[in-house]
Write a protein that holds these residues in place. Structure first.
Motif, PDB file in Angstrom:
ATOM      1  N   UNK A   6       0.829  -1.179  -0.034  1.00 49.08           N
ATOM      2  CA  UNK A   6       0.021  -0.074  -0.083  1.00 49.08           C
ATOM      3  C   UNK A   6       0.872   1.050  -0.010  1.00 49.08           C
ATOM      4  N   UNK A   7       0.744   2.155  -0.995  1.00 48.04           N
ATOM      5  CA  UNK A   7       1.582   3.212  -1.332  1.00 48.04           C
ATOM      6  C   UNK A   7       0.592   4.280  -1.520  1.00 48.04           C
ATOM      7  N   UNK A   8       0.727   5.439  -0.629  1.00 48.54           N
ATOM      8  CA  UNK A   8      -0.366   6.622  -1.161  1.00 48.54           C
ATOM      9  C   UNK A   8      -1.677   6.300  -1.242  1.00 48.54           C
ATOM     10  N   UNK A   9      -2.220   5.429  -0.482  1.00 54.27           N
ATOM     11  CA  UNK A   9      -3.538   4.899  -0.440  1.00 54.27           C
ATOM     12  C   UNK A   9      -3.966   4.272  -1.566  1.00 54.27           C
ATOM     13  N   UNK A  10      -2.936   3.609  -2.500  1.00 51.32           N
ATOM     14  CA  UNK A  10      -3.277   2.878  -3.562  1.00 51.32           C
ATOM     15  C   UNK A  10      -2.365   1.491  -3.172  1.00 51.32           C
ATOM     16  N   UNK A  11      -2.915   0.274  -3.772  1.00 54.64           N
ATOM     17  CA  UNK A  11      -2.413  -1.055  -3.653  1.00 54.64           C
ATOM     18  C   UNK A  11      -1.537  -1.355  -4.774  1.00 54.64           C
ATOM     19  N   UNK A  12      -0.549  -1.968  -4.536  1.00 59.84           N
ATOM     20  CA  UNK A  12       0.416  -2.158  -5.985  1.00 59.84           C
ATOM     21  C   UNK A  12       0.806  -3.850  -5.576  1.00 59.84           C
ATOM     22  N   UNK A  22      18.513  -3.622  -7.897  1.00 60.00           N
ATOM     23  CA  UNK A  22      18.453  -2.413  -7.926  1.00 60.00           C
ATOM     24  C   UNK A  22      16.731  -1.868  -8.264  1.00 60.00           C
ATOM     25  N   UNK A  23      16.228  -2.368  -8.926  1.00 63.39           N
ATOM     26  CA  UNK A  23      14.669  -2.186  -9.277  1.00 63.39           C
ATOM     27  C   UNK A  23      13.729  -3.147  -9.062  1.00 63.39           C
ATOM     28  N   UNK A  24      12.525  -2.778  -8.471  1.00 62.35           N
ATOM     29  CA  UNK A  24      11.556  -3.624  -8.441  1.00 62.35           C
ATOM     30  C   UNK A  24      10.321  -2.998  -9.465  1.00 62.35           C
ATOM     31  N   UNK A  25       9.487  -4.012  -9.883  1.00 60.57           N
ATOM     32  CA  UNK A  25       8.470  -3.740 -10.490  1.00 60.57           C
ATOM     33  C   UNK A  25       7.156  -3.892  -9.944  1.00 60.57           C
ATOM     34  N   UNK A  26       6.280  -2.895  -9.854  1.00 58.91           N
ATOM     35  CA  UNK A  26       5.018  -2.909  -9.004  1.00 58.91           C
ATOM     36  C   UNK A  26       3.965  -2.862 -10.071  1.00 58.91           C
ATOM     37  N   UNK A  27       2.874  -3.288  -9.952  1.00 58.13           N
ATOM     38  CA  UNK A  27       1.673  -3.198 -10.937  1.00 58.13           C
ATOM     39  C   UNK A  27       0.465  -2.780  -9.956  1.00 58.13           C
ATOM     40  N   UNK A  28      -0.144  -1.520 -10.332  1.00 56.04           N
ATOM     41  CA  UNK A  28      -1.202  -0.982  -9.614  1.00 56.04           C
ATOM     42  C   UNK A  28      -2.380  -1.837  -9.635  1.00 56.04           C
ATOM     43  N   UNK A  29      -3.036  -2.103  -8.598  1.00 56.97           N
ATOM     44  CA  UNK A  29      -4.020  -3.106  -8.409  1.00 56.97           C
ATOM     45  C   UNK A  29      -5.221  -2.030  -8.202  1.00 56.97           C
ATOM     46  N   UNK A  32      -8.454  -3.888  -5.565  1.00 55.76           N
ATOM     47  CA  UNK A  32      -7.972  -4.413  -4.118  1.00 55.76           C
ATOM     48  C   UNK A  32      -8.892  -4.777  -3.141  1.00 55.76           C
ATOM     49  N   UNK A  33     -10.265  -4.175  -3.087  1.00 50.17           N
ATOM     50  CA  UNK A  33     -11.163  -4.098  -2.167  1.00 50.17           C
ATOM     51  C   UNK A  33     -11.966  -5.484  -2.342  1.00 50.17           C
ATOM     52  N   UNK A  34     -11.827  -5.901  -3.476  1.00 48.47           N
ATOM     53  CA  UNK A  34     -12.546  -7.129  -3.876  1.00 48.47           C
ATOM     54  C   UNK A  34     -11.747  -8.548  -3.787  1.00 48.47           C
ATOM     55  N   UNK A  35     -10.484  -8.218  -3.393  1.00 50.57           N
ATOM     56  CA  UNK A  35      -9.358  -9.491  -3.180  1.00 50.57           C
ATOM     57  C   UNK A  35      -9.804 -10.161  -1.922  1.00 50.57           C
ATOM     58  N   UNK A  36      -9.800 -11.470  -2.204  1.00 52.25           N
ATOM     59  CA  UNK A  36      -9.819 -12.566  -0.816  1.00 52.25           C
ATOM     60  C   UNK A  36      -8.365 -12.988  -0.671  1.00 52.25           C
ATOM     61  N   UNK A  37      -8.149 -12.705   0.800  1.00 58.66           N
ATOM     62  CA  UNK A  37      -6.744 -13.263   0.975  1.00 58.66           C
ATOM     63  C   UNK A  37      -6.421 -13.046   2.340  1.00 58.66           C
TER      64      UNK A  37
END
Length: 165
Positions: A6-12, A22-29, A32-37
């Protein structure tokens, strides 16, 4: 396992890291509010279970108050996690359902204890335990969202923040 940040109110979704680290790859979700886990903020998976006292229940009927799922481990001489469960149960039983998941050689007769060795409880095992010995405690709100995930022996620091106790 798919991990979200969770970064700045958004999930990645954490997707990958390059060879040098040196680098990571994040994909904006976007959903998220519908995810079960089992991550904080996700919808908790429901499950049916047979308690050690022989009652068959389902967590879908437990949404009228918070649910604490306490994994304990009596193997290897661990006395701290079972002790923590009983303290949690005594402290919060009026405010929340408190379920205990453990792998017992002999069944204790407790309506809130779930023996992970019972075949009927395989669904609960796969959703909330995933290891013979576990000491993770999940707190699920009435909205069915994971509110917190903690080491059961740390309950005195974490649970009072969630309950008016």
């Amino acid at each position: 396992m798919r991990e979200f940040l969770k970064l700045n109110g958004s999930y990645y979704l954490f997707d990958s890291i390059n060879n040098s680290g040196e680098y990571i790859r994040l994909i904006k979700e976007k959903n998220f509010n519908e995810k079960v886990g089992l991550q904080v903020g996700m919808l908790a998976p429901d499950f049916a279970f047979k308690s050690a006292s022989g009652d068959t229940l389902n967590t879908t009927t437990m949404h009228n108050k918070p649910l604490i799922i306490a994994n304990t481990c009596g193997c290897g001489g661990d006395i701290e996690s079972p002790k923590a469960y009983f303290e949690i149960r005594n402290t919060f039983q009026e405010e929340a359902y408190v379920l205990r998941l453990d792998s017992f050689s002999e069944n204790p007769s407790d309506e809130w204890t779930i023996n992970m060795k019972d075949v009927y409880n395989k669904d609960a095992y796969h959703k909330f335990r995933q290891a013979y010995c576990s000491r993770i405690c999940y707190v699920i709100g009435q909205n069915q969202r994971i509110l917190d995930k903690l080491l059961i022996t740390d309950w005195k620091m974490d649970l009072p923040k969630l309950f008016n106790n």
